[in-house]
Write an enzyme that holds these catalytic residues in place. Structure first.
Site, PDB file in Angstrom:
ATOM      1  N   ASP A 244       0.808  -1.248  -0.136  1.00  0.00           N
ATOM      2  CA  ASP A 244      -0.101  -0.026   0.129  1.00  0.00           C
ATOM      3  C   ASP A 244       0.888   1.207  -0.005  1.00  0.00           C
ATOM      4  O   ASP A 244       0.246   2.390  -0.033  1.00  0.00           O
ATOM      5  CB  ASP A 244      -1.126  -0.008   1.230  1.00  0.00           C
ATOM      6  CG  ASP A 244      -0.162  -0.244   2.492  1.00  0.00           C
ATOM      7  OD1 ASP A 244       0.952  -0.321   2.541  1.00  0.00           O
ATOM      8  OD2 ASP A 244      -1.126  -0.018   3.569  1.00  0.00           O
ATOM      9  N   SER A 245       2.149   1.085  -0.041  1.00  0.00           N
ATOM     10  CA  SER A 245       3.148   2.231  -0.264  1.00  0.00           C
ATOM     11  C   SER A 245       2.960   2.721  -1.571  1.00  0.00           C
ATOM     12  O   SER A 245       3.395   3.911  -1.872  1.00  0.00           O
ATOM     13  CB  SER A 245       4.639   1.606   0.012  1.00  0.00           C
ATOM     14  OG  SER A 245       4.758   0.435  -0.911  1.00  0.00           O
TER      15      SER A 245
ATOM     16  N   LYS B 258      -0.991  -9.427   2.778  1.00  0.00           N
ATOM     17  CA  LYS B 258      -0.338  -9.012   3.925  1.00  0.00           C
ATOM     18  C   LYS B 258      -1.289  -7.827   4.859  1.00  0.00           C
ATOM     19  O   LYS B 258      -1.993  -7.252   4.147  1.00  0.00           O
ATOM     20  CB  LYS B 258       0.934  -8.146   3.554  1.00  0.00           C
ATOM     21  CG  LYS B 258       1.553  -7.672   4.902  1.00  0.00           C
ATOM     22  CD  LYS B 258       3.011  -7.474   4.518  1.00  0.00           C
ATOM     23  CE  LYS B 258       3.244  -5.971   3.810  1.00  0.00           C
ATOM     24  NZ  LYS B 258       2.674  -4.856   4.667  1.00  0.00           N
TER      25      LYS B 258
ATOM     26  N   GLU C 233       8.887  -4.155  10.463  1.00  0.00           N
ATOM     27  CA  GLU C 233       9.363  -2.799  10.097  1.00  0.00           C
ATOM     28  C   GLU C 233       9.965  -2.231  11.194  1.00  0.00           C
ATOM     29  O   GLU C 233       9.275  -1.943  12.151  1.00  0.00           O
ATOM     30  CB  GLU C 233       8.173  -2.201   9.119  1.00  0.00           C
ATOM     31  CG  GLU C 233       8.588  -0.719   8.846  1.00  0.00           C
ATOM     32  CD  GLU C 233       7.674  -0.409   7.726  1.00  0.00           C
ATOM     33  OE1 GLU C 233       6.613  -1.043   7.170  1.00  0.00           O
ATOM     34  OE2 GLU C 233       7.920   0.644   7.385  1.00  0.00           O
TER      35      GLU C 233
HETATM   36  O1  KIV Z   1       3.653  -1.121   1.786  1.00  0.00           O
HETATM   37  C1  KIV Z   1       4.745  -1.358   1.775  1.00  0.00           C
HETATM   38  O2  KIV Z   1       5.554  -1.044   0.985  1.00  0.00           O
HETATM   39  C2  KIV Z   1       5.229  -2.214   2.887  1.00  0.00           C
HETATM   40  C3  KIV Z   1       6.618  -2.722   3.131  1.00  0.00           C
HETATM   41  C4  KIV Z   1       7.258  -1.402   3.650  1.00  0.00           C
HETATM   42  C5  KIV Z   1       6.960  -3.612   3.816  1.00  0.00           C
HETATM   43  O3  KIV Z   1       4.296  -2.763   3.671  1.00  0.00           O
END
Ligand code: KIV
Length: 273
Positions: free
Chosen positions: A53-54, A122, A191
């Site tokens: 979700d980044s 996730k 994290e």
């Molecule tokens: O959304 C993402 O990119 C993440 C990573 C930072 C693990 O959850």
């Protein structure tokens, strides 16, 4: 540029990640959000692609991960999946789609699996979302946990600082990690927590623990692709290693293109019909 050698072209599965941990082979994981990049990363031999979700930050330009919707995550994940042959594709369930009623979490999970072909989901959090995770697992959907700095809770934390430095939070994280393994999660992301704590979690769990800003004592590493390739130029936390400076290369390439168009150097007689 040399391409990483992949000695095993079999599809990566959640089962194979556990085998990698058992034989001490570190797991490589990167984010991707679109078909073309996923295809390149897959062909380089990465073990896991996270459709994180980044995307909310690096693709959509939001300050946090909170605004991204389930439909938008599905769009990114379906695009990524089409570019991938070998890599395991994990998709983040976005903010607000699993923290409430477990039946809603289940419906979100089913949509992602059905509409994207993802391999695994996730979810951020521990005991607070236990029932949601159990609902999803019961349907045969693999779940990767995510503890420590969980960016969907940025407003609770008040920022993106290192988590679990204090005894109480470290103990809760350890308990949550064991809980996630007990209920059936296939792996766990940690994290931005102290390396010693992350290493302890990895040694106590049998499922693979993948770190970002969590030191080298875990079973694998994940980075955001735009950060490690230097596309996201303004972001340089201590844990980030840059493997390329694509931001600078892109700007230079575009400047050269502009110059060639203005000077009428492009197109030349070989570049026309
Ligand atoms: O959304 C993402 O990119 C993440 C990573 C930072 C693990 O959850």
């Amino acid at each position: 540029m040399s391409v990483a050698k992949v000695d095993d072209n079999r599809k990566v599965t959640t089962r194979r990640l556990i085998e990698m941990k058992q034989r001490g082979e570190k797991i490589s994981m990167l984010t991707a959000y679109d078909y073309s990049m996923a295809k390149l990363i897959d062909s380089a031999g990465i073990d896991v692609i996270l459709v994180g979700d980044s995307a909310s930050n690096v693709m959509a330009g939001n300050m946090t991960t909170l605004p991204i919707t389930l439909d938008q995550m599905i769009y990114h994940a379906a695009s990524v999946k089409k570019g991938v042959n070998r890599t395991l594709v994990v998709v983040d369930l976005p903010f607000g789609t699993y923290q409430g009623d477990p039946k809603d979490a289940f419906a979100s999970a089913v949509r992602v699996m059905r509409e994207t072909g993802a391999d695994c989901l996730k979810l951020e959090g521990g005991s607070e979302i236990k029932e949601s995770i159990e609902y999803i697992l019961r349907a045969g959907i693999p779940v990767m946990g995510h503890l420590g700095l969980t960016p969907q809770s940025v407003n609770k934390f008040g920022g993106y600082s290192v988590r679990a430095r204090e005894e109480v939070e470290a103990r809760k994280l350890l308990e949550d990690a064991h809980l996630l393994e007990e209920i059936g999660c296939c792996s766990l992301v940690l994290e931005k927590i102290p390396a010693e704590l992350a290493s302890r979690v990895a040694s106590e769990l049998t499922i693979p623990v993948i770190g970002i800003g969590a030191g080298g004592g875990v079973d694998g590493q994940v980075l955001v692709m735009h950060d490690m390739l230097g596309i996201n130029q303004g972001f340089s936390p201590k844990f980030l290693r840059r493997y390329a400076n694509l931001g600078e290369e892109i700007i230079l390439a575009v400047q050269n293109y502009i110059q060639d168009v203005k000077s009428q150097d492009f197109p030349n007689e070989n570049e026309q019909y």
